[in-house]
Design a protein around this motif. Structure first.
Motif, PDB file in Angstrom:
ATOM      1  N   GLY A 214       0.793  -1.284   0.044  1.00  0.00           N
ATOM      2  CA  GLY A 214      -0.096  -0.231   0.122  1.00  0.00           C
ATOM      3  C   GLY A 214       0.859   1.175   0.039  1.00  0.00           C
ATOM      4  O   GLY A 214       2.108   1.298   0.540  1.00  0.00           O
ATOM      5  N   LEU A 215       0.360   2.303  -0.694  1.00  0.00           N
ATOM      6  CA  LEU A 215       1.141   3.447  -0.634  1.00  0.00           C
ATOM      7  C   LEU A 215       0.220   4.742  -0.540  1.00  0.00           C
ATOM      8  O   LEU A 215      -0.737   4.776  -1.374  1.00  0.00           O
ATOM      9  CB  LEU A 215       2.046   3.614  -1.902  1.00  0.00           C
ATOM     10  CG  LEU A 215       2.982   4.816  -2.106  1.00  0.00           C
ATOM     11  CD1 LEU A 215       4.153   4.805  -1.084  1.00  0.00           C
ATOM     12  CD2 LEU A 215       3.438   4.969  -3.500  1.00  0.00           C
ATOM     13  N   ALA A 216       0.430   5.547   0.202  1.00  0.00           N
ATOM     14  CA  ALA A 216      -0.638   6.834   0.236  1.00  0.00           C
ATOM     15  C   ALA A 216       0.244   8.034  -0.419  1.00  0.00           C
ATOM     16  O   ALA A 216       1.583   8.046  -0.694  1.00  0.00           O
ATOM     17  CB  ALA A 216      -0.715   7.258   1.917  1.00  0.00           C
TER      18      ALA A 216
ATOM     19  N   HIS B  14      -2.017   7.135   7.445  1.00  0.00           N
ATOM     20  CA  HIS B  14      -0.896   7.931   6.735  1.00  0.00           C
ATOM     21  C   HIS B  14      -1.837   9.668   6.180  1.00  0.00           C
ATOM     22  O   HIS B  14      -1.263  10.643   6.512  1.00  0.00           O
ATOM     23  CB  HIS B  14      -0.549   7.469   5.292  1.00  0.00           C
ATOM     24  CG  HIS B  14       0.679   6.702   5.645  1.00  0.00           C
ATOM     25  ND1 HIS B  14       1.919   7.344   5.966  1.00  0.00           N
ATOM     26  CD2 HIS B  14       0.956   5.413   5.313  1.00  0.00           C
ATOM     27  CE1 HIS B  14       3.152   6.436   6.139  1.00  0.00           C
ATOM     28  NE2 HIS B  14       2.350   5.338   5.717  1.00  0.00           N
ATOM     29  N   LEU B  15      -3.049   9.343   5.697  1.00  0.00           N
ATOM     30  CA  LEU B  15      -3.577  10.364   5.104  1.00  0.00           C
ATOM     31  C   LEU B  15      -4.253  11.039   6.473  1.00  0.00           C
ATOM     32  O   LEU B  15      -4.676  12.660   6.428  1.00  0.00           O
ATOM     33  CB  LEU B  15      -5.114   9.925   4.299  1.00  0.00           C
ATOM     34  CG  LEU B  15      -4.424   9.150   3.291  1.00  0.00           C
ATOM     35  CD1 LEU B  15      -5.787   8.743   2.575  1.00  0.00           C
ATOM     36  CD2 LEU B  15      -3.350   9.661   2.295  1.00  0.00           C
TER      37      LEU B  15
ATOM     38  N   GLN C 206       3.144   9.921   0.858  1.00  0.00           N
ATOM     39  CA  GLN C 206       4.287   9.236   0.795  1.00  0.00           C
ATOM     40  C   GLN C 206       4.982   9.549  -0.697  1.00  0.00           C
ATOM     41  O   GLN C 206       6.418   9.019  -0.597  1.00  0.00           O
ATOM     42  CB  GLN C 206       4.122   7.770   0.896  1.00  0.00           C
ATOM     43  CG  GLN C 206       3.766   7.314   2.152  1.00  0.00           C
ATOM     44  CD  GLN C 206       3.564   6.011   2.516  1.00  0.00           C
ATOM     45  OE1 GLN C 206       2.397   5.244   2.344  1.00  0.00           O
ATOM     46  NE2 GLN C 206       4.777   5.265   3.009  1.00  0.00           N
TER      47      GLN C 206
ATOM     48  N   HIS D  84      -7.463   1.662  -5.685  1.00  0.00           N
ATOM     49  CA  HIS D  84      -7.254   2.836  -5.081  1.00  0.00           C
ATOM     50  C   HIS D  84      -8.588   3.353  -4.302  1.00  0.00           C
ATOM     51  O   HIS D  84      -9.544   2.960  -4.856  1.00  0.00           O
ATOM     52  CB  HIS D  84      -6.753   3.775  -6.107  1.00  0.00           C
ATOM     53  CG  HIS D  84      -7.971   4.201  -7.053  1.00  0.00           C
ATOM     54  ND1 HIS D  84      -8.028   3.606  -8.257  1.00  0.00           N
ATOM     55  CD2 HIS D  84      -8.815   5.337  -7.090  1.00  0.00           C
ATOM     56  CE1 HIS D  84      -9.038   4.064  -8.971  1.00  0.00           C
ATOM     57  NE2 HIS D  84      -9.577   5.047  -8.127  1.00  0.00           N
TER      58      HIS D  84
ATOM     59  N   GLU E  32      -2.955   2.827   5.882  1.00  0.00           N
ATOM     60  CA  GLU E  32      -2.749   3.773   4.688  1.00  0.00           C
ATOM     61  C   GLU E  32      -3.607   4.954   5.293  1.00  0.00           C
ATOM     62  O   GLU E  32      -3.368   6.134   4.720  1.00  0.00           O
ATOM     63  CB  GLU E  32      -3.131   3.248   3.591  1.00  0.00           C
ATOM     64  CG  GLU E  32      -2.248   2.094   2.941  1.00  0.00           C
ATOM     65  CD  GLU E  32      -0.869   2.206   2.762  1.00  0.00           C
ATOM     66  OE1 GLU E  32      -0.401   3.543   2.687  1.00  0.00           O
ATOM     67  OE2 GLU E  32      -0.068   1.353   3.319  1.00  0.00           O
ATOM     68  N   THR E  33      -4.895   4.672   5.693  1.00  0.00           N
ATOM     69  CA  THR E  33      -5.756   5.437   6.022  1.00  0.00           C
ATOM     70  C   THR E  33      -5.027   6.297   7.211  1.00  0.00           C
ATOM     71  O   THR E  33      -5.179   7.741   7.352  1.00  0.00           O
ATOM     72  CB  THR E  33      -7.066   4.973   6.762  1.00  0.00           C
ATOM     73  OG1 THR E  33      -7.781   4.103   5.831  1.00  0.00           O
ATOM     74  CG2 THR E  33      -7.963   6.061   7.214  1.00  0.00           C
TER      75      THR E  33
ATOM     76  N   TYR F 100      -3.480   0.140  -3.317  1.00  0.00           N
ATOM     77  CA  TYR F 100      -2.884  -0.931  -2.591  1.00  0.00           C
ATOM     78  C   TYR F 100      -2.850  -2.164  -3.605  1.00  0.00           C
ATOM     79  O   TYR F 100      -3.664  -2.151  -4.618  1.00  0.00           O
ATOM     80  CB  TYR F 100      -4.015  -1.254  -1.558  1.00  0.00           C
ATOM     81  CG  TYR F 100      -5.426  -1.434  -1.918  1.00  0.00           C
ATOM     82  CD1 TYR F 100      -5.955  -2.655  -2.427  1.00  0.00           C
ATOM     83  CD2 TYR F 100      -6.374  -0.507  -2.092  1.00  0.00           C
ATOM     84  CE1 TYR F 100      -7.188  -2.859  -2.746  1.00  0.00           C
ATOM     85  CE2 TYR F 100      -7.477  -0.362  -2.381  1.00  0.00           C
ATOM     86  CZ  TYR F 100      -8.002  -1.814  -2.888  1.00  0.00           C
ATOM     87  OH  TYR F 100      -9.273  -1.735  -3.017  1.00  0.00           O
TER      88      TYR F 100
ATOM     89  N   PHE G 142      -4.991   6.715  -1.657  1.00  0.00           N
ATOM     90  CA  PHE G 142      -4.033   5.710  -1.640  1.00  0.00           C
ATOM     91  C   PHE G 142      -4.285   4.639  -2.282  1.00  0.00           C
ATOM     92  O   PHE G 142      -5.425   4.534  -2.730  1.00  0.00           O
ATOM     93  CB  PHE G 142      -3.885   5.080  -0.074  1.00  0.00           C
ATOM     94  CG  PHE G 142      -4.835   4.328   0.418  1.00  0.00           C
ATOM     95  CD1 PHE G 142      -5.208   2.834   0.250  1.00  0.00           C
ATOM     96  CD2 PHE G 142      -5.692   4.826   1.471  1.00  0.00           C
ATOM     97  CE1 PHE G 142      -6.212   2.317   0.911  1.00  0.00           C
ATOM     98  CE2 PHE G 142      -7.021   4.146   2.093  1.00  0.00           C
ATOM     99  CZ  PHE G 142      -7.008   2.804   1.628  1.00  0.00           C
TER     100      PHE G 142
END
Length: 220
Positions: A81-83, A178-179, A86, A109, A175-176, A96, A94
């Protein structure tokens, strides 16, 4: 969030794209095929420590390009996963590509996601190792619920609901976070956070070199 070692097995089983089952799906997603590798931000950079802005413009070429680039960047970094923050973009988004504990691969996404955790009677808190692409080389035990539901939108503004269990539920929560301007280090004790940063200092160069070499093999 780093991928687990069993992704290659999950890729040969059932796959869900944007929460819906598909008969077949390539190992490298179409988005990643179109994407360009971007630099991954690291812990300590300000963009990782503040809540991201909501996406308000949908169906744009810029949004599609960002998603494509995030998929390829995640793939090169061996991520699940990536936000957006990042890759230095202050937007609530994000991507995934993550297996769950039943070997089902989840790809997609989510934009402007809202996490909806089940009630205490229908979930368990699981302690398991967790890492982060923005904390390269470090893994620590983090408690997460074994089930999660995230509601949001796709790149065209259509509503989406994605449900996850096991490792995929962990990914959705990670990931959530991160946001909202948080990393998994924020969930650690001071001692464990110090240990994670020590691991990063020891392993960062090796991890970053591996990413560069993988990008080169892909011709990116």
């Amino acid at each position: 969030m780093p991928v687990r070692h069993d992704r290659s097995q999950a890729a040969d089983r059932r796959t869900r794209v944007q929460g819906r089952p598909v008969d077949a799906y390539p190992a490298l997603s179409p988005e990643a095929e179109r994407g360009t590798v971007r630099r991954i931000t690291e812990i300590g950079e300000e963009v990782l420590s503040r809540p991201c802005q909501e996406v308000t413009d949908f169906g744009t070429a810029g949004l599609s390009t960002l998603i494509d680039d995030m998929f390829l960047t995640m793939h090169v970094a061996d991520g699940a996963g990536l936000a957006a923050n990042q890759v230095g973009v202050d937007l609530r988004l994000f991507v995934y590509d993550c297996p769950d504990d039943d070997g089902i691969r989840h790809v997609g996404h989510l934009i402007n996601p809202v996490l909806d955790l089940p009630g205490p009677g229908s979930r368990q808190l699981i302690d398991a190792f967790e890492g982060c692409l923005s904390v390269p080389g470090a893994t620590m035990t983090v408690p997460r619920t074994d089930r999660a539901v995230v509601r949001g939108l796709d790149k065209d503004g259509n509503p989406l609901t994605v449900e996850g269990t096991g490792y995929f539920a962990r990914c959705l929560q990670h990931e959530t976070d991160h946001l909202l301007g948080h990393t998994y280090l924020d969930r650690l004790s001071k001692r464990d956070r110090k240990e994670a940063l020590r691991q990063m200092a020891d392993r960062r160069e090796e991890v970053c070199t591996r990413r560069v070499r993988k990008a080169a093999r892909l011709g990116r």
